[in-house]
Design a protein around this motif. Structure first.
Motif, mmCIF file in Angstrom:
data_model
loop_
_atom_site.group_PDB
_atom_site.id
_atom_site.type_symbol
_atom_site.label_atom_id
_atom_site.label_comp_id
_atom_site.label_asym_id
_atom_site.label_seq_id
_atom_site.Cartn_x
_atom_site.Cartn_y
_atom_site.Cartn_z
ATOM 1 N N LEU A 73 75.298 82.041 42.834
ATOM 2 C CA LEU A 73 75.031 80.803 43.562
ATOM 3 C C LEU A 73 73.558 80.415 43.395
ATOM 4 C CD1 LEU A 73 77.032 81.532 46.842
ATOM 5 C CD2 LEU A 73 77.800 80.315 44.805
ATOM 6 N N PRO A 74 73.226 79.116 43.526
ATOM 7 C CA PRO A 74 71.843 78.660 43.306
ATOM 8 C C PRO A 74 70.948 78.917 44.519
ATOM 9 C CG PRO A 74 73.253 76.784 43.793
ATOM 10 C CD PRO A 74 74.159 77.975 43.717
ATOM 11 N N TRP A 75 70.609 80.149 44.727
ATOM 12 C CA TRP A 75 69.788 80.515 45.891
ATOM 13 C C TRP A 75 68.348 80.033 45.704
ATOM 14 C CZ3 TRP A 75 71.803 82.422 50.270
ATOM 15 C CH2 TRP A 75 73.088 82.989 50.207
ATOM 16 N N ASN A 76 67.720 79.655 46.827
ATOM 17 C CA ASN A 76 66.270 79.414 46.861
ATOM 18 C C ASN A 76 65.738 79.970 48.169
ATOM 19 O OD1 ASN A 76 66.852 77.503 48.879
ATOM 20 N ND2 ASN A 76 66.980 75.840 47.389
ATOM 21 N N LYS A 77 64.444 79.838 48.371
ATOM 22 C CA LYS A 77 63.824 80.455 49.545
ATOM 23 C C LYS A 77 64.360 79.860 50.840
ATOM 24 C CE LYS A 77 59.398 82.095 51.260
ATOM 25 N NZ LYS A 77 57.939 82.190 51.011
ATOM 26 N N ALA A 78 64.641 78.555 50.843
ATOM 27 C CA ALA A 78 65.139 77.917 52.055
ATOM 28 C C ALA A 78 66.527 78.463 52.432
ATOM 29 C CB ALA A 78 65.209 76.405 51.857
ATOM 30 N N CYS A 79 67.377 78.670 51.428
ATOM 31 C CA CYS A 79 68.707 79.232 51.696
ATOM 32 C C CYS A 79 68.603 80.648 52.255
ATOM 33 C CB CYS A 79 69.549 79.224 50.426
ATOM 34 S SG CYS A 79 69.925 77.585 49.777
ATOM 35 N N GLU A 80 67.747 81.435 51.627
ATOM 36 C CA GLU A 80 67.587 82.813 52.070
ATOM 37 C C GLU A 80 67.020 82.862 53.480
ATOM 38 O OE1 GLU A 80 65.102 84.264 48.995
ATOM 39 O OE2 GLU A 80 66.725 84.436 47.520
ATOM 40 N N GLN A 81 66.030 81.977 53.773
ATOM 41 C CA GLN A 81 65.409 81.940 55.088
ATOM 42 C C GLN A 81 66.421 81.521 56.157
ATOM 43 O OE1 GLN A 81 62.603 83.095 55.956
ATOM 44 N NE2 GLN A 81 61.353 81.750 57.247
#
Length: 842
Positions: free
Chosen positions: A655-663
């Motif tokens: 999936l296209p994870w980024n810092k906002a998703c992880e946070q």
């Protein structure tokens, strides 16, 4: 008791308890008799009870677990009466009966009693049923006893039951029979010396083969001991090998095999006493453990192995397994050496191994294929849990058996026996073969040929080698004298199959086979019996079966080129069972036989090799794909389901994870943990996200069918969908992305470091802090990393106010000289917080 039988009982140990047995059955209706091997119970008790007043001229039926024992015990009793078999004493076994109108004692194998009860539940004219050698705990014996107990309760309160055993713990049986008297004969077996012959230490060449060890001990016993020798081996294959290894013994020693498939004449030769001046070595299976006395035997050699049929519910297959003997079996075998005089028993294991033997073999009802039992109970009109059992049949195996019967048409949709099932129950074969024999005439037009096929599958394989799996070859051998396979054909088995097929043709009303009938129908006939074992080739030598299992042929098998097979016999173990017997058929045959059970399915699922969702229209019979075409316009929601499968197999990293998703996930998990076990926050851990992909991700996968399409996925939006509007407001207030420090600056919080978020802030920005910062409505103190002006941690704390009074002076002393442009007040609690250095010149 008639005077004619008393002379035959007085010299046997069982004579001491015969009055007790007669009295128990005279005053009650059931009894249990325990007597050791050689006590004389099998041939003496029926004769002693024949003229009992309560029998009133009715018959005695005695059950024996094996055909050889049934014949031998009947012949012995007849000889004691000075008669031939078929007069006062007779027997019935499969394919053979010697009875007459004068017969009062009928010795039968156990399945025959079940069929007689189904035909005549009242057992008209029978006053006593004896279950001999009940310790063997065969499935048919357990069923026969359960049915007789129900008959005794509901139909025949005058029917007597006597259970006899050598090694079984009789108390549970007596309890099952309504606290029946438990009578014990101590016996007077002659002493038997036990000699342990442990396996030698493993040499470089490996352990010696069983037949080599047995042959060596036989030769040793012939030198050291007198009398004939009885050797216990697990099966016919081992018997033949030991017989070959003993080639070359002196001419006064005869080596004779003894196993169930031998012709009666060969069995009788093994049982008869050795002629004067000679000795014999009898190589026997467990058939010789009970109910037989082989005169002249005073030496027993026990290889310590037993062969048992075990059913694997996971595969639906039964297979023979070789196991160590139990204590009861070993003692039965040992007892064969002390029947007429003191003897010797060689045990091919150590004293320590002997002490570790299990006490009894497992009852067959706990390990067997229960489809035949399910059919018998359906024909009887009873559920398994309504009958009295010593060990109740396992519910799972019973359910599996009933499922098979339903598939064969023996049971209707309500689980009741059908007319077809009643016809099946009348045939003395497994339900699969009974269905095949009955259905063949109407479904395939080969009613006579199917009797031959059923006989081939019931008897021992007529080919000694298992290299040839093609059942068509065996059918041809039945029709013609063997030529191509002449050296490999078991002539005895061939003749038994021919006789059995003839009996079944007569039983089912079929005419003799038309020699022009094509044996190519073999695969279609087998498909009637084994609808779950129709296999289609998926790779060289491997097949997928309609029941879902895999199967494999040997690399040199001539059937390898066949696209579709019906498998009659395969190994029950492993992911891919080894095919032993099969025949080819065409896909058109499957359509013709099972068209009403073939489904048209749209199959949409993940293809891991191509990393894409595959959409197909398939015509299927069970797990067998008969036709497979692309699906032109698949349902978008089902495509999403297929892509979910692919993500689950591949992992969340696609999936296209980024810092906002992880946070976001970390913030939700923080509040979920803070609330404890009753939390209503969703589980956004990696495992939780994978488990719930269908709920939060699938709605955002419309139009996607490949992993590469996921680059366009609005992942943060999908994650936000996991929380309600109210939860989103709470998330912003109780687990914000930033924390406002005393200077008014919003500092990012780091939720990725553990259960508690981290606030990393310069020490000067926290001046004046009198209350430690917290989240989750004040329930969770933050971990604060106080930084130097160079943004290096100088203190990690969960108590900022305490830091001012404890550690701050030392930190100030250390850093003030290095950072003179930054404020270092003496009282940080009253100093104004700042994000800046001191003004120039201050």
């Amino acid at each position: 008791m008639s005077e004619r039988t008393l002379p035959f009982t007085t010299d046997l140990p069982i004579a001491e308890v015969l009055p007790t047995v007669r009295d128990a059955l005279g005053s009650g209706f059931s009894a249990v008799l325990q007597a050791p091997p050689g006590a004389g119970k099998t041939t003496t008790v029926p004769l002693a009870l024949l003229d009992a007043p309560w029998l009133a001229g009715q018959k005695i039926i005695m059950l024996e677990p094996r055909r050889l024992a049934a014949r031998a015990s009947a012949e012995r009793m007849a000889a004691l009466l000075g008669e031939t078999v078929g007069q006062t004493v007779g027997y019935r076994v499969r394919q053979e009966a010697k009875v007459s109108a004068a017969t009062r004692i009928e010795v039968v194998t156990e399945g025959i009693l079940t069929r007689r009860l189904q035909h005549d539940p009242e057992l008209a004219g029978v006053g006593l049923v004896i279950f001999d050698e009940f310790h063997e705990r065969s499935l048919n014996a357990d069923l026969g006893l359960a049915l007789c107990l129900e008959v005794q309760t509901a139909l025949r309160d005058d029917l007597r039951l006597l259970v006899m055993s050598a090694t079984l713990d009789g108390a549970p049986v007596a309890a099952l029979l309504g606290d029946a008297p438990l009578i014990t004969s101590e016996g007077r077996m002659f002493p038997v010396e036990t000699r342990f012959v442990a396996a030698p230490a493993i040499q470089r060449s490996g352990p010696p083969r069983l037949e080599s060890r047995v042959a060596e001990v036989v030769q040793q016993a012939l030198v050291q001991d007198s009398g004939s020798v009885l050797v216990f081996l697990p099966g016919e294959r081992e018997i033949r090998r030991v017989q070959a290894a003993l080639n070359g013994l002196p001419p006064d020693v005869a080596v004779l095999p003894l196993y169930g498939a031998l012709p009666p004449a060969a069995q009788d030769a093994a049982i008869r006493p050795a002629s004067a001046g000679t000795r014999k070595v009898v190589l026997a299976t467990a058939i010789a453990e009970t109910s037989l006395t082989i005169d002249g035997v005073r030496v027993v050699i026990d290889a310590g192995q037993a062969r048992r049929l075990r059913f694997d519910p996971n595969s639906g297959m039964s297979r023979l397994v070789t196991t160590r003997v139990t204590r009861a079996e070993a003692d039965q075998r040992r007892g064969r050496a002390g029947r007429r005089e003191p003897g010797v028993c060689y045990r091919l294991w150590s004293d320590a191994e002997d002490r570790a033997l299990l006490p009894f073999p497992p009852p067959e009802i706990l390990e067997a294929d229960l489809a035949p039992l399910a059919l018998d109970l359906a024909a009887w009109g009873a559920e398994a849990d309504s009958l009295p059992w010593l060990d109740a049949p396992p519910a799972g195996a019973m359910a599996q058996g009933r499922d098979l019967l339903t598939a064969l048409g023996a049971l209707d949709g309500h689980g009741r026996i059908s007319d077809h099932g009643k016809e099946m129950a009348r045939l003395p074969v497994h339900p699969r073969l009974a269905h095949m024999m009955l259905a063949a005439g109407s479904a395939v037009g080969a009613g006579s040929l199917v009797c031959e096929l059923a006989a081939l599958l019931t008897e021992r394989d007529i080919l000694r080698s298992r290299r040839d799996t093609d059942l068509r070859h065996r059918l041809r051998l039945l029709h013609h004298e063997p030529r191509d396979h002449a050296g490999d054909v078991d002539r005895g088995a061939l003749e038994r199959v021919r006789r059995l097929a003839k009996d079944w043709r007569r039983m089912t009303g079929q005419s003799p086979p038309d020699r022009s009938a094509s044996v190519e129908d073999c695969g279609r006939l087998l498909a009637l019996a084994y609808p779950d074992r129709i296999g289609r080739r998926r790779a060289s030598g491997t097949y997928v079966l309609s029941g879902g299992r895999g199967a494999v042929l040997a690399d040199d098998d001539p059937l390898l080129r066949e696209e579709v097979l019906t498998v009659a016999d395969l190994d029950g173990g492993g992911a891919n069972g080894r095919i032993y017997l099969a025949a080819p058929l065409a896909l058109a045959d499957v359509e013709a036989l099972y068209g009403n059970r073939i489904s048209e399915d749209e199959v949409i699922g993940w293809n891991n090799r191509d990393q894409t969702v595959q959409a197909r229209r398939q015509r299927r019979f069970g797990a067998l794909v008969l036709k497979d075409d692309p699906l032109p316009a698949p349902d978008p929601s089902r495509l999403a389901e297929g892509l979910v499968q692919g993500i689950r197999q591949t992992g969340l990293h696609v999936l296209p994870w980024n810092k906002a998703c992880e946070q976001f996930c970390a913030r939700v998990q923080f509040l979920r943990t803070a609330e404890g076990p009753d939390s209503r926050w969703p589980d956004l851990s990696p495992a939780g996200l994978l488990d719930s992909l269908e709920h939060w991700l699938a709605p955002y996968l419309s139009g996607m069918s490949r992993l590469e399409h996921l680059r366009k996925l609005p992942l943060l939006e999908a994650l936000h969908s996991t929380v309600t509007w109210d939860q989103q407001q709470r998330l912003n207030s109780e687990a914000p992305t930033h924390f406002v420090v005393p200077t008014g600056d919003a500092i990012p919080l780091d939720y990725s470091t553990g259960e508690v978020p981290v606030l990393a802030v310069r020490l000067q920005q926290m001046f004046g802090t009198t209350r430690h910062p917290s989240l989750a409505a004040g329930k969770v103190p933050l971990v604060v990393h106080l930084l130097s002006p160079a943004h290096r941690p100088v203190q990690i704390t969960r108590d900022v106010p305490g830091f001012w009074s404890s550690s701050y002076p030392a930190v100030k002393a250390d850093l003030k000289g290095r950072y003179p442009k930054h404020p270092w007040p003496d009282d940080p609690l009253t100093a104004p917080p700042t994000s800046r250095a001191k003004p120039r010149g201050s």
